[in-house]
Design an enzyme around this catalytic site. Structure first.
Site, PDB file in Angstrom:
ATOM      1  N   ASP A   1     -27.949  33.464   8.257  1.00 18.19           N
ATOM      2  CA  ASP A   1     -27.947  34.918   8.391  1.00 18.19           C
ATOM      3  C   ASP A   1     -27.147  35.254   9.643  1.00 18.19           C
ATOM      4  O   ASP A   1     -27.314  34.588  10.668  1.00 18.19           O
ATOM      5  CB  ASP A   1     -29.386  35.438   8.513  1.00 18.19           C
ATOM      6  CG  ASP A   1     -29.484  36.948   8.384  1.00 18.19           C
ATOM      7  OD1 ASP A   1     -28.856  37.657   9.214  1.00 18.19           O
ATOM      8  OD2 ASP A   1     -30.180  37.419   7.481  1.00 18.19           O
TER       9      ASP A   1
ATOM     10  N   TYR B   1     -38.915  35.647   9.452  1.00 15.68           N
ATOM     11  CA  TYR B   1     -37.689  35.335   8.722  1.00 15.68           C
ATOM     12  C   TYR B   1     -36.601  34.833   9.675  1.00 15.68           C
ATOM     13  O   TYR B   1     -36.006  33.777   9.448  1.00 15.68           O
ATOM     14  CB  TYR B   1     -37.199  36.571   7.956  1.00 15.68           C
ATOM     15  CG  TYR B   1     -35.791  36.433   7.443  1.00 15.68           C
ATOM     16  CD1 TYR B   1     -35.527  35.736   6.271  1.00 15.68           C
ATOM     17  CD2 TYR B   1     -34.713  36.987   8.138  1.00 15.68           C
ATOM     18  CE1 TYR B   1     -34.228  35.596   5.805  1.00 15.68           C
ATOM     19  CE2 TYR B   1     -33.422  36.855   7.682  1.00 15.68           C
ATOM     20  CZ  TYR B   1     -33.181  36.156   6.515  1.00 15.68           C
ATOM     21  OH  TYR B   1     -31.892  35.998   6.068  1.00 15.68           O
TER      22      TYR B   1
ATOM     23  N   ARG C   1     -29.147  38.495  -6.782  1.00 18.80           N
ATOM     24  CA  ARG C   1     -28.429  38.841  -5.561  1.00 18.80           C
ATOM     25  C   ARG C   1     -27.349  37.828  -5.165  1.00 18.80           C
ATOM     26  O   ARG C   1     -26.456  37.536  -5.947  1.00 18.80           O
ATOM     27  CB  ARG C   1     -29.430  39.094  -4.437  1.00 18.80           C
ATOM     28  CG  ARG C   1     -30.422  40.200  -4.774  1.00 18.80           C
ATOM     29  CD  ARG C   1     -31.519  40.384  -3.772  1.00 18.80           C
ATOM     30  NE  ARG C   1     -31.054  40.337  -2.403  1.00 18.80           N
ATOM     31  CZ  ARG C   1     -30.947  41.373  -1.608  1.00 18.80           C
ATOM     32  NH1 ARG C   1     -31.265  42.566  -2.031  1.00 18.80           N
ATOM     33  NH2 ARG C   1     -30.543  41.228  -0.377  1.00 18.80           N
TER      34      ARG C   1
END
Length: 190
Positions: free
Chosen positions: A142, A155, A19
């Site tokens: 993120d 997360y 990824r």
């Protein structure tokens, strides 16, 4: 401002075999950087990536470390230096991304995410600053750290912690080591 030459430098990319990590390796190799490819359980993917990077006429090496095992991640920088000869860049990309809502989240869920997504990048960054002395660290955050992700609470909490650690490390390690965070948006599943 003088543009820094990247060609011939070496980067360690954690979680490199798939990824985003894989694409980071291709981008670095495209700029002429050698790449240390970290993997945990994706040995075949890592070997395939190593072979593909040969097309870029750069060196690449494989290094395995389980980020749930302190004996393996505590010496990852040292082992990477030993196999590559030098390091200039550390990309903390590896992460765990498991579902978990606030009402169902266990301490073990939180511990796993915190360890892999925040603690290990801190350990690696400290060792990089101590052993390498000069260079660059890039932490993958993120885009959702500006809000919440109700379906992945452990997360997102771990990425919030990594974001704060990134700011603190940037101040602590400066000016010899620069530390930055990148917060990608939506990434399609494999």
């Amino acid at each position: 401002m003088k543009e820094e030459k990247l060609q011939g430098k070496t980067a360690l990319v954690t979680g490199a075999s798939k990824r985003i990590g894989r694409e980071i390796c291709f981008a670095l190799a495209g700029e002429g950087l050698n790449v240390v490819i970290h993997y945990n359980s994706s040995k075949e993917d890592a070997k395939r990536l190593c072979a593909e990077l040969a097309d870029y006429e750069v060196n690449s090496w494989l290094v395995k470390a389980d980020f749930e095992n302190s004996r393996e991640y505590n010496n990852l920088i040292h082992r990477s230096l030993k196999i590559a000869g030098s390091l200039d860049i550390l990309v903390n990309n590896a992460s765990v991304f498991l579902p978990g809502r606030l009402k169902q989240m266990s301490f073990e869920d939180l511990r796993l995410h915190m360890q892999v997504n925040a603690w290990v990048p801190l350990v690696l960054s400290r060792e990089f600053a101590r052993l390498v002395k000069r260079g660059k660290i890039i932490n993958l955050l993120d885009a959702r750290i500006k809000g919440y992700d109700w379906r992945h609470v452990p997360y997102i909490l771990s990425k919030h912690v990594l974001s704060v650690l990134t700011e603190m490390m940037a101040l602590e390690f400066a000016p010899e080591v620069t530390v930055n965070g990148i917060a990608p948006g939506l990434i399609l599943p494999p």
